[in-house]
Design a protein around this motif. Sequence first.
Motif, short mmCIF file in Angstrom:
data_model
loop_
_atom_site.label_atom_id
_atom_site.label_comp_id
_atom_site.label_asym_id
_atom_site.label_seq_id
_atom_site.Cartn_x
_atom_site.Cartn_y
_atom_site.Cartn_z
N LEU A 1 11.73 -26.64 81.57
CA LEU A 1 11.90 -26.64 83.02
C LEU A 1 11.28 -25.38 83.63
O LEU A 1 10.58 -25.43 84.64
N ALA A 2 11.53 -24.24 82.97
CA ALA A 2 10.97 -22.98 83.46
C ALA A 2 9.45 -23.02 83.43
O ALA A 2 8.77 -22.56 84.35
N ALA A 3 8.89 -23.60 82.35
CA ALA A 3 7.43 -23.69 82.22
C ALA A 3 6.85 -24.59 83.30
O ALA A 3 5.80 -24.30 83.88
N THR A 4 7.53 -25.68 83.58
CA THR A 4 7.04 -26.63 84.58
C THR A 4 6.97 -25.99 85.96
O THR A 4 6.10 -26.32 86.77
N GLU A 5 7.89 -25.05 86.24
CA GLU A 5 7.93 -24.41 87.53
C GLU A 5 7.10 -23.13 87.59
O GLU A 5 7.05 -22.45 88.62
N HIS A 6 6.44 -22.78 86.48
CA HIS A 6 5.63 -21.57 86.44
C HIS A 6 4.37 -21.77 87.28
O HIS A 6 3.72 -22.81 87.20
N PRO A 7 3.97 -20.79 88.10
CA PRO A 7 2.81 -20.98 88.98
C PRO A 7 1.51 -21.28 88.24
O PRO A 7 0.67 -22.02 88.75
#
Length: 556
Positions: free
Chosen positions: A34-40
């Motif tokens: 999830l964190a990776a998906t939201e990374h710019p």
Amino acid sequence: MLTKTGTTERAELTALLADGAALRDADEVDALLLAATEHPDVIECRRTAELLAAEARAYPSEGAEGQALIARERAYECTCAVVEGEDEDAAYYSRQAKRQRAALTLERLLAQNTDLAPADRLVALERETHELLRWYADPWPVEWLFPPTTDDAGRALRPRIVVLFCGPGGLTHGILRILRANVDIVGVDLDRGAIATSRAAGYRVIHADVTDLDPEHPCLQDVSGIALTPPCQAYNPSGLRKGHYTGAIELIEQTSLLAAGAAGFLPVYTHEGQAPTPRCEDGYAPRSKLTWEEVREPLQELEDSRAGLMAEVVIWPLAMLASGGSVEWVAVEQSSALPARVEAALMDRLTGAGWHTTEAFTLDAVDYGAASHRKRRLMAAYRGECPFVEVAPTAPFPVTTYAQCVGWPTGRTILTRGNRPVDPVTGRAKGGGTRSADLPSTCVTATVYGWVCAATGERITQEDIGRLVGLPGDYPWRHVGRGRGVRNMAQQAADIVCPMVAAALFGRILGDPRWEAKTRAYVEELYRPVLVADGGPMLLQKLFAPDVRLAGPVTQ
């Protein structure tokens, strides 16, 4: 690598996360994903992938589908990099994706039929698109991404010119202030003081190392000419002359050949009786796989790295041409002591790439009205015929002495030893000497700030130094850093291309038959004594103040 999307991608990423020294549970995996998906960086890669996928659907082709596949793979790689904490890799993937998105956006804009000038096209863009193109153009002017406005014959109304190693702006001053040429010039230099001076004079410049920039940048596609004035210390007789070493000359020759191969302009020859060598239809070998950084690698062996900057004379024009550019001419200024082998190697490579007309002159600034000697080798290469305008003046320019330049009476002597170090054996300053002020001065060097009147001790000023080399007394010299920057500003003046000589060379290149009349008027107003209201004599020191309307500084 196969494309990873949806469930397959999540499964492989889950396996990747679990394949470590410490196993992660499902909740940790979900949190990391999830964190990776939201990374710019990942968002940028996925955005580009979606854009290219839509492009492939709208215009199906093998190439479009391949680009879409590469973009999706890149998004996967970026996600992996973010999950594993490899921030530099993730940023690299993001930059690649953004560059591809910008290129596609520009391609769509260029495909639109419009008669608008580049600046007007930019004004019409929405903010996000404008910001994307500004990023893509960096460090060059964003309007250079678009073709210039042309006349009925297809010629640019304002030809674009790049000046590498532009210094404080002597060459640009000659073109814009003496010739008043209607051209679009951008300079590049590494010295912060020279950049500050050039910007204060109203010129557009980029602060960068020439070797760090991409000579195949899309903003350079429509550049008409490139001028290069590399540092001359490695070749000047007053220096250590390490550029004259046989090994240095051979390295530059080798690098020029590597540049021709990297750009795809290395001619292919066959020998009688041998099987034909595979070749391109135009007679050149295919482009080698060398990057421009790899082309420059042999030059790291030079004892004086400044000598290697002469290789940029072929690297930049060949690279610009290889990427679809339309460079019509190349101009070079260097020490009059430049080795003939170096000059021949560079001109041979340019000739081999289509600049079939080459010429070279050794000119002294004094012969063009300057108050100081400055002998320089000027070279030019053209894709067409020799220009019809002569570079030699039709009659001698008036001689301007040092005394006339600085406002001294006749009969004085200049002491040029200045602040030179003292020889412990003789107890005398190293170099320098005395010279009559009733002659033009010797070539200005970085130690000029120490010149004084032998009788009175009156010291030369930076304004005087500027006038000696052909710049107005109020030229806006700047220094960046600690102290007053006396030596740095003197070094800037020592490094310039004399504006009057620049006017002669570019009057020829740009086809201005009135260059001599314009230059004579400039010299007359620069050095001619005039009478002020109270009847006292003085030099005209505040003429030709920079007209900032001609050019605005590049802020990058």
